[in-house]
Design an enzyme around this catalytic site. Sequence first.
Site, PDB file in Angstrom:
ATOM      1  N   ALA A 117       0.808  -1.184   0.005  1.00 12.60           N
ATOM      2  CA  ALA A 117       0.003  -0.055   0.154  1.00 12.60           C
ATOM      3  C   ALA A 117       0.700   1.243   0.072  1.00 12.60           C
ATOM      4  O   ALA A 117       0.190   2.365  -0.074  1.00 12.60           O
ATOM      5  CB  ALA A 117      -0.725   0.077   1.037  1.00 12.60           C
ATOM      6  N   ASN A 181       1.127  -4.129   8.154  1.00  8.60           N
ATOM      7  CA  ASN A 181       2.092  -4.746   7.249  1.00  8.60           C
ATOM      8  C   ASN A 181       2.935  -3.668   6.684  1.00  8.60           C
ATOM      9  O   ASN A 181       3.979  -3.657   6.269  1.00  8.60           O
ATOM     10  CB  ASN A 181       1.667  -5.674   6.085  1.00  8.60           C
ATOM     11  CG  ASN A 181       1.296  -7.146   6.836  1.00  8.60           C
ATOM     12  OD1 ASN A 181       2.205  -7.987   7.361  1.00  8.60           O
ATOM     13  ND2 ASN A 181       0.064  -7.637   6.489  1.00  8.60           N
ATOM     14  N   HIS A 210      -1.513   6.704   5.072  1.00 12.68           N
ATOM     15  CA  HIS A 210      -0.065   6.246   5.535  1.00 12.68           C
ATOM     16  C   HIS A 210       0.766   7.504   5.153  1.00 12.68           C
ATOM     17  O   HIS A 210       1.007   8.245   4.263  1.00 12.68           O
ATOM     18  CB  HIS A 210       0.438   5.232   4.497  1.00 12.68           C
ATOM     19  CG  HIS A 210      -0.445   4.026   4.155  1.00 12.68           C
ATOM     20  ND1 HIS A 210      -0.177   3.116   5.094  1.00 12.68           N
ATOM     21  CD2 HIS A 210      -1.333   3.610   3.380  1.00 12.68           C
ATOM     22  CE1 HIS A 210      -1.039   2.110   4.837  1.00 12.68           C
ATOM     23  NE2 HIS A 210      -1.831   2.530   3.436  1.00 12.68           N
TER      24      HIS A 210
END
Length: 258
Positions: A117, A181, A210
Amino acid sequence: MVTLGLIGFGTIAREIVSAFPQDSCRWVALTREGARPAVPANVSAVTRLDALIEARPRAVVEAASQQAVAAYVPALLDAGIPTMIASIGAFSDPILAARLTDASRNSGARLILPSGALGGLDYLRAIAALPEARVRYTSRKPQAAWRAELAALGLSAEHEAVSLFEGTPAQAAKLYPKNLNAAFAVALAAGIDKVTVSVVADPRATGNTHEIEVESSAGSASFRLVNAPSPGNPKTSALTALSLVAALGELLDREGRN
């Protein structure tokens, strides 16, 4: 027709399969004993690791869990089968990480860690050699992605952001094995000892966000990625499956040229 393998057949695995033309690939999916997932015509479900190995897939994609990495990936690498790992948090276990690295080196089978991601990992790898470099990774997701965790703590992020965690990448990977992760992908790129991880449930978050902030003698950097959640699982970014598909396509192209 190319034979490819999967570990698990959940949301991510289904998205990977659907990204390839149905007549181009034959898939063998390793699932839990007793599981009976509905699979497309070009997917065979097996419940034994040896059945997956006997199919001799060109490559296998793990899309299940950190536990699945430990249970199955070393044997796949020992058998010389290139394997791609989605649950990168499994590398928080140093013994398992060494086992995987050794198996890949000894057999020559590639161990592939896709970006998942995230973006900006090339920058993090570049500053990893700088001893003073410091990286802060923040996972900021809507309340829906953390509903169970908030309920367990008796908290609500309906109106205000709630900090769920701050600590090391290894601690984050163990506490949230299905959610973070990406945090360990940052740690592997920049160096585990350089990274601090924060987890925030934020009602204002419009997607799975993120945030990566870097300070080093090479300069400062800030990355912010707002990923749409996967339609089948709000904890997972839709970009994760896309990253695995891209990495798998590159692997097949490279092998086709050799």
